[in-house]
Design an enzyme around this catalytic site. Structure first.
Site, short mmCIF file in Angstrom:
data_model
loop_
_atom_site.label_atom_id
_atom_site.label_comp_id
_atom_site.label_asym_id
_atom_site.label_seq_id
_atom_site.Cartn_x
_atom_site.Cartn_y
_atom_site.Cartn_z
N ASP A 50 0.83 -1.21 0.00
CA ASP A 50 0.00 0.00 0.00
C ASP A 50 0.86 1.26 0.00
OD1 ASP A 50 -1.99 -1.86 0.35
OD2 ASP A 50 -2.75 -1.04 2.23
N HIS A 211 3.78 -2.18 3.13
CA HIS A 211 3.79 -0.81 2.60
C HIS A 211 5.10 -0.53 1.88
CE1 HIS A 211 0.64 -0.83 5.59
NE2 HIS A 211 0.14 0.24 5.00
ZN ZN Z 1 -2.64 3.25 3.11
#
Ligand code: ZN
Length: 255
Positions: A50, A211
């Site tokens: 992400d 991430h």
């Molecule tokens: Zn996010």
């Protein structure tokens, strides 16, 4: 207070608020619409990233994934896609899947249906401009949903993807901190290897949420995430896990 709780009798408000919090936050809650939280086979691990694209990390991550013939899903932020469309184009060209993670990464729980629609559609435009096609998958920032998030995504042709494991890699101070937090993926694979063939065939697999960027800024340092993956990718592979995109995780028959 959430506007759709206004008018609720006070005696019931506590229970409703509790249920609302569960439906809004708990990754596997289906209260506010159907989401996908697992792969369709215990052998399939869906790696998801992400908050990119991130010029400081995403190109290195793509090279790392290539080394292990791993395909992944990247939930990108529209504003960053417009800054670096070439990274998103390269990500898609290497066989990875691009998903929508909103345009500006707001907490959708507080937003109106119109505002949610705009967030999703602007990100879709950015992705389509970079890759030539709009995404089929959506992940809400922090996983937060309200009753309009899933229907809005569905109206745009997207399914909502959550996760089985989120090791909070944005907090990592070192790879040594992060590596043990990824152990549940290996433990799951080991448990599955000890099951009977029939039970194993019916078992589901993990969706891991990591991430490659930060929603706050470009060029965030995610070297600890890269280092933890350097550690785990060969070990997960040796445990028989296949690294698949969300599309492959949910649409092909389980094996
Ligand atoms: Zn996010």
């Amino acid at each position: 207070m959430n506007p759709w709780l206004i008018g609720t009798p006070i005696a019931a408000a506590g229970a409703v608020a509790g249920l609302t919090a569960y439906g809004a936050v708990y990754p596997r809650a289906q209260l506010f619409g159907r989401t996908i939280c697992r792969t369709n086979s215990a052998c399939k691990l869906a790696l998801t990233f992400d908050d990119g694209p991130n010029p400081a990390i995403t190109p290195k991550l793509l090279d790392l994934l290539d080394r292990y013939h791993a395909h992944a899903t990247f939930f990108v932020v529209g504003k960053f896609v417009r800054d670096h469309p070439e990274i998103v184009q390269e990500t898609a060209a290497r066989g990875h899947v691009i998903g929508n993670h909103t345009d500006a990464h707001p907490n959708l729980f507080w937003l109106s249906p119109d505002h949610i629609f705009i967030e999703l559609r602007c990100c879709n435009y950015a992705i389509a401009a970079a890759t030539g096609k709009p995404p089929h998958w959506f992940r809400p920032p922090w996983g937060f949903r309200n009753p309009w998030v899933v229907p809005t995504a569905r109206g745009l042709g997207q399914q909502v993807i959550m996760w089985t494991l989120i090791p909070r890699d944005w907090k990592a101070q070192s790879a040594e901190w992060l590596i043990p937090r990824l152990e549940p993926v290996a433990a799951h694979a080991r448990r599955n290897a000890n099951r009977s063939q029939a039970i194993s065939a019916a078992s589901t697999g993990d969706i891991l949420c990591l991430h490659d960027g930060s929603h706050r800024k470009l060029n965030a340092d995610r070297t600890h995430t890269l280092a933890a993956l350097e550690h785990w990718l060969p070990r997960w592979r040796d445990l028989g896990l296949e690294f698949v995109t969300i599309g492959d995780a949910v649409s092909s028959p389980a094996n």
